[in-house]
Design an enzyme around this catalytic site. Structure first.
Site, mmCIF file in Angstrom:
data_model
loop_
_atom_site.group_PDB
_atom_site.id
_atom_site.type_symbol
_atom_site.label_atom_id
_atom_site.label_comp_id
_atom_site.label_asym_id
_atom_site.label_seq_id
_atom_site.Cartn_x
_atom_site.Cartn_y
_atom_site.Cartn_z
ATOM 1 N N THR A 195 1.597 10.546 5.059
ATOM 2 C CA THR A 195 1.830 10.617 3.629
ATOM 3 C C THR A 195 2.658 11.875 3.366
ATOM 4 O O THR A 195 2.869 12.695 4.259
ATOM 5 C CB THR A 195 0.516 10.712 2.836
ATOM 6 N N ARG A 203 3.386 11.536 -4.132
ATOM 7 C CA ARG A 203 2.607 10.484 -3.491
ATOM 8 C C ARG A 203 3.568 9.507 -2.836
ATOM 9 O O ARG A 203 4.432 8.920 -3.484
ATOM 10 C CB ARG A 203 1.716 9.770 -4.492
ATOM 11 N N LYS A 245 -0.317 15.215 0.760
ATOM 12 C CA LYS A 245 -1.535 15.953 1.088
ATOM 13 C C LYS A 245 -1.145 17.380 1.454
ATOM 14 O O LYS A 245 -0.685 18.124 0.597
ATOM 15 C CB LYS A 245 -2.294 15.224 2.200
ATOM 16 N N GLU A 298 16.921 -2.422 -2.007
ATOM 17 C CA GLU A 298 16.474 -2.971 -0.736
ATOM 18 C C GLU A 298 17.544 -2.766 0.328
ATOM 19 O O GLU A 298 18.741 -2.893 0.068
ATOM 20 C CB GLU A 298 16.171 -4.466 -0.852
ATOM 21 N N ASP A 335 -1.153 8.930 13.186
ATOM 22 C CA ASP A 335 -1.214 9.016 11.726
ATOM 23 C C ASP A 335 -1.531 10.475 11.379
ATOM 24 O O ASP A 335 -2.660 10.926 11.514
ATOM 25 C CB ASP A 335 -2.298 8.080 11.207
ATOM 26 N N TYR A 358 17.070 -0.895 -8.079
ATOM 27 C CA TYR A 358 16.670 -1.611 -6.873
ATOM 28 C C TYR A 358 17.582 -1.204 -5.723
ATOM 29 O O TYR A 358 18.775 -1.012 -5.909
ATOM 30 C CB TYR A 358 16.761 -3.125 -7.073
#
Length: 482
Positions: free
Chosen positions: A274, A283, A277, A70, A245, A68
């Site tokens: 992203t 991903r 692509k 954060e 985007d 973790y």
């Protein structure tokens, strides 16, 4: 894509990995093997898919998935994050250098997450946002349409303009059922009915009338380039923040195919993407911002996100480092050359294309006009013939967003396999051969259907065999043995 020594080492690694997985769940190990087989034996033309490098793939399966973290680099809410700090900082540094960005935030898990972070970055920079508790709601799922109206009112009646779904935009650009269409008073801009191209004068007039807080540019199914300098002028004129985007074409920006007025990072203060692509990474998502938005975007967790995925950030760092090489720049140029060859091959064989062609990585075929098929029928018939595409709406689509009238084609994946423009012309021939031999079939009520289809006897097998020849000449991960 990789050197022979790397491939040999990867073969050993994957063989060992699959043997270990088999000890716990052999079904999963077999599905992994089958997926590689399926990808090796099909022409992948889905514009949003690619093939990550073996180093990128291997970086995903590490102990970073157990941690973790954060917060941000050097400012975590958990102890023991020094190694994750190293990989997150590396990924951000590579992104900033690659795109010429002031600041990169590499934690988003997906493109949708990146867009939500982008929106909330702009909102938190410009307005004070109320909590759900003030509306008496435990979560966003408890909000009624009246609650959403009240929330928008409390946010200052914020407005968003983005490209409509049928014109090539994405559902996160203000599509009403999506959260982006609920956070904002939304209005979509389309394309010129005659040309299918963005009409900047029409966008300017609409923006002057609507006065959005956020003007969204970018696309998921628009086969042309966008002048982001002009979009920035429109945004500045009406007091909006331009957010681009670039999820689909980030690799073309990284490879310096899109420069100057077509470079979103040079023209927009907030850019989302992203990483999987045309950028050919894992991903995931990413947000690039000007310095003035840096402090706001770094609050993506807990503003929108939970714990960042350390294994994916390490894979992003690997992929972004690869994208800084001359080989990747050539790859980006090849993507566009292959798309043009595919489009020209389709046009020469009588297919109708939205906008009449392409100058990016996307080719959008009007299957209804070209072949008398819905997008769903065309998609299914091509899949049977070994060609993987996806149905897609076209401007003012009479068949709606489910059945559609179009199929979207993209060249990043086959370019990664080494396909040439000559190969793409042969692919165009196979697509036309398959669809010309396909007709709509009646549904269960004996009426003309939008999903069922019938192909001429032996056609699918014949096209598949020709596709296999092309695939054999351009193997996927050559030398990798499982």
């Amino acid at each position: 894509m990789t050197g022979i020594d790397v491939t040999q080492q990867a073969s050993i690694a994957y063989q060992a990995m699959l043997k270990v997985i088999e000890t716990s769940e052999p079904t999963v190990a077999e599905a992994i093997r089958q997926e590689l087989t399926d990808q090796r034996t099909s022409l992948k033309l889905i514009a949003s898919e690619n093939y990550a490098s073996l180093p990128t793939l291997l970086a995903m399966g590490t102990w970073f998935s157990d941690k973790y973290a954060e917060g941000t680099v050097g400012h975590r809410f958990y102890a023991g994050c020094q190694n994750l700090d190293t990989v997150e900082a590396a990924a951000a540094r590579h992104a900033e250098e690659l795109f010429g960005a002031d600041h990169a935030y590499v934690q988003p898990h997906s493109g949708i997450d990146a867009n939500l972070v982008g929106y909330w970055t702009i909102l938190s920079h410009r307005v004070e946002t109320p909590g759900l508790a003030e509306l008496g709601a435990k979560s966003v799922n408890d909000l009624s349409e009246q609650d959403w109206e009240e929330l928008r009112h409390r946010l200052g009646e914020q407005r968003l303009m983005g490209m409509s779904l049928d014109a090539g935009g994405h559902l996160t650009h203000g599509f009403r059922p999506n959260i982006s269409g609920k956070l904002f008073h939304q209005r979509s801009y389309g394309t010129d009915p005659a040309t299918g191209l963005v009409d900047y004068d029409a966008v300017r007039a609409q923006a002057r009338e609507f006065k959005p807080l956020v003007l969204v540019a970018g696309y998921s199914a628009y086969p042309r380039r966008v002048n982001f300098a002009t979009m920035r002028e429109i945004a500045d004129e009406v007091g909006a923040t331009l957010m681009v985007d670039m999820a689909h074409f980030a690799g073309l920006v990284a490879g310096k195919v899109f420069t100057g007025d077509e470079d979103p990072v040079a023209n927009a203060p907030v850019v989302t993407t992203t990483t999987h692509k045309s950028l050919r990474g894992p991903r995931g998502g990413m947000v690039l911002v000007d310095d003035e938005f840096a402090a706001d975007v770094d609050r993506g967790c807990p503003m929108v996100l939970g714990g960042p995925l350390g294994n994916m950030m390490s894979a992003k760092a690997v992929a972004l480092a690869e994208a800084k090489t001359p080989a990747f720049a050539q790859y980006a140029q090849d993507i566009v050359a292959n798309a043009k060859a595919l489009a020209e091959g389709l046009l020469r064989r009588g297919a109708t294309l939205v906008t009449g062609g392409t100058d990016n990585h996307i080719v959008l075929v009007d299957a209804a006009t070209s072949f008398g098929l819905t997008g769903r029928q065309a998609e299914s018939a091509l899949l049977e013939a070994g060609i993987v595409t996806n149905r897609n709406a076209i401007p003012r689509d009479p068949n709606g967003a489910w059945y559609t009238s179009g199929i979207r084609l993209g060249t990043p994946a086959l370019t990664s396999r080494g396909f040439s423009p000559e190969d793409m012309d042969r692919v165009a021939g196979l697509i036309c051969e398959a669809l010309e031999g396909t007709r709509p079939a009646a549904n269960s009520k004996g009426l003309p259907g939008k999903a069922k289809y019938a192909m001429a006897d032996g056609l699918a097998a014949r096209v598949h065999a020709e596709a296999d020849e092309l695939l054999g000449n351009n193997p996927l991960y050559p030398g990798l043995e499982l």
